[in-house]
Design a protein around this motif. Structure first.
Motif: not given
Length: 636
Positions: A280-290
């Protein structure tokens, strides 16, 4: 609530032998279990699911988890660049419509959930400093034992020697806030307890857990955990994982544009042939937002590192925009794993590997996808659809994803399929992950070496000498480097290549139209002999073109569907060279460039293609241009 299916053991789990002589790590588990009155087997089982008992020399995981117990302090170690917002790749990868470069606003950090703050809690319970818990394996194990004991007490359960009565505490330890995820995690731990495990850890000592095949945990304790219930309705997941539906929006916006995926009727049209592994290159919560932003891109599933929880975003019947190649998108399912390519010590948890393996096994069985490296692709194995797209393609999940362990969990371990000595004509790349540590640069600072770490990938040279030049990717156009994102001179575990030559401890393969050498000493081999089918140009042809997509011939396109052209890549398959066949597929194009599905249609031509392992990425060659032969009959 836990279902009976969740209690089934994972494919590929093997019983352990009798416990080895105690290492310092083994003694630390025994001491912590005694001090906090936690069954030693439970402590070992939880730690195995977190880290496989590795210490990672105090480096944090992808979610800021430390040590054998994966105690989390995520404030110290989280990246922020989302996967599809860096680089030049158009995730949709279809030149028939304008690119939709990700323009979504990167979400700001939110309050860290409790599952990412277990290390501070362990510090409170033990009186040990956070620094000790991060860097001292014995202290870390003690912290994990203290957390388990606190969870057991909070459930009103006695601290006891019997592992069957610790199911609820193990579920709580997962950090999950819902019953399905906590149950899936606890069931995995008890699978480990039943089958047993033994391995040499990265600290240099053996750790063992004796099998308890008849162990039956008190799963009814889950009712006492107070966790919320999350519905799996709408998901396409096996019963052996926890899964929830968080849909990616199919919405129209702007000037007749839309996002962030296309509706289809797969596998009827088009077919599903591949699964693509991303990070993901990102954290779970932020990835779900995207993924819930219609102006961003999409993928089918996200997998969480701390506990293996899965969120599904796009139905398998529909086409997610994730791989940067429309042909691969339209025929694949994309899985994003919480993680970071260029952080070698930002390790993935065993919980996520196991959850991902269960999901892939389920999807492969449902859609008839072979479990091999020609069909289970990394994003870094996806070819550029056109010559112009080659240099911008993504490189995740990168050299630190453990493909060997992953395929063991899939029940398809990489093994020799031919006798040694080159008689099979092929090799399967299979280094020892921990011992194989090629030098990479550019992880933290441009030009500076990355931290030494195990890797799934093997370096290639132009001669049988590590001082010789690295293999150059002519399609990329730049000089080869040891950069962590430079794929020019690297082969990956599970990939297969035709043997071109041998010299002492060195093996040469056909790769990117060249003879490429890698060290393959008999005492510590980085590849094993194999046999299969290969292609080479038909007689009379000096070379044949290669393609990044298997599209139909021009005459196959009906009125109203623009001819996409074959668009040869800047590579060829030269006379005398051989490349391993992954599959034979028809020329196929899914025309879907409007929000309304009325104009959507699948075009299938008469031309057939072979998918081949050409370089680090796969490629396609027209069946009419090549001949197929047994690798054994064509051995060098």
């Amino acid at each position: 609530m836990a279902s009976a299916a969740l209690l089934l053991p994972l494919l590929g789990a093997a019983p352990a032998t009798a416990q080895s002589s105690a290492s310092s790590l083994q003694r630390a588990f025994a001491a912590a279990a005694a001090e906090y009155h936690v069954p030693q087997s439970v402590l070992l089982g939880v730690s195995y699911l977190q880290s496989r008992w590795d210490t990672h020399d105090g480096a944090p995981s992808v979610t800021g988890g430390y040590g054998p117990m994966h105690l989390t302090d995520a404030r110290t170690a989280l990246a922020t660049a989302p996967h599809h917002s860096e680089g030049t790749e158009d995730a949709r990868g279809d030149s028939a419509r304008p690119a939709l470069p990700p323009a979504a606003r990167i979400p700001s950090d939110k309050e860290l959930p409790a599952r990412l703050r277990t290390l501070p809690r362990a510090a409170e319970l033990t009186g040990l400093s956070p620094e000790e818990l991060r860097t001292d394996p014995a202290a870390n194990i003690a912290g994990g034992a203290a957390l388990l004991a606190a969870a057991q007490r909070s459930l009103g359960e006695p601290l006891s020697a019997g592992p069957a009565g610790w199911y609820g505490a193990v579920a709580r330890f997962s950090g999950a806030d819902d019953t399905a995820t906590a149950a899936a995690y606890a069931n995995d731990v008890y699978d480990v307890l039943r089958t047993g495990e033994e391995r040499m850890t990265d600290a240099g000592g053996p750790v063992a857990l004796a099998a308890q095949p008849d162990l039956a945990p008190r799963t009814s304790q889950l009712r006492e955990t107070g966790l919320r219930t999350v519905s799996a309705a709408g998901t396409e997941c096996p019963a052996t994982v926890s899964c929830e539906w968080i849909p990616a929006p199919y919405e129209q916006f702007g000037d007749n544009d839309y996002g962030n995926h296309d509706l289809a009727d797969r596998p009827a049209a088009p077919g599903i042939k591949y699964i693509v592994v991303h990070d993901t290159e990102g954290r779970w919560e932020g990835v779900l937002d995207l993924v819930q932003d219609p102006t961003y891109v999409s993928w089918n599933y996200s997998l969480r590192s701390t506990d293996g929880h899965i969120a599904q975003h796009v139905k398998a019947k529909d086409v997610a925009w994730h791989a940067g190649n429309w042909y691969i998108n339209s025929t694949s399912i994309g899985l994003e794993h919480e993680g970071f390519l260029a952080q070698p010590d930002a390790w993935y948890t065993e919980a996520m590997y196991r959850s991902s393996a269960r999901l892939v096994t389920y999807l492969a069985a449902k859609y008839g996808i072979p479990l091999d490296r020609q069909h289970i692709l990394g994003h870094d194995n996806v070819p550029g659809p056109t010559a112009a797209a080659v240099s911008g393609m993504h490189t995740d999940p990168g050299p630190y994803w453990d493909w060997r362990h992953y395929f063991e969990l899939l029940g398809r371990p990489f093994a020799a399929t031919a006798r040694s000595g080159g008689s099979g004509g092929l090799v399967t790349i299979r280094p020892d992950y921990a011992a194989n540590q090629p030098v990479y640069t550019d992880c933290a600072v441009k030009g500076q070496p990355c931290a030494a770490h195990g890797s799934s990938e093997v370096r290639l040279y132009s001669d049988h000498d590590e001082k010789s030049a690295l293999i150059k990717d002519v399609g990329d156009g730049s000089a080869p480097t040891t950069g962590v994102n430079d794929l020019a001179s690297r082969v990956s575990t599970g990939q297969q290549y035709a043997v071109a030559d041998q010299w002492g401890d060195w093996t040469a393969i056909w790769y990117l139209g060249q003879k490429a050498w890698f060290r393959n000493p008999e005492g510590q081999p980085t590849a094993v002999p194999a046999a299969g089918q290969v292609v080479t140009p038909k007689d009379g042809l000096a070379s044949v073109p290669l393609y990044g997509r298997a599209y139909p011939e021009a005459s196959a396109y009906p009125a109203g569907v623009p001819d996409q052209g074959l668009a040869a890549l800047p590579y060829t398959l030269p006379k005398g060279q051989k490349y391993v066949v992954g599959d034979k597929v028809p020329g196929e194009y899914y025309y879907a460039v409007t929000f309304s599905t009325a104009s959507h249609q699948v075009v299938i031509g008469d031309d057939q293609y072979y998918e081949i392992q050409y370089g680090h990425r796969v490629a396609f060659v027209r069946a009419a241009d090549v001949k197929v032969m047994s690798s054994a009959s064509s051995a060098f």
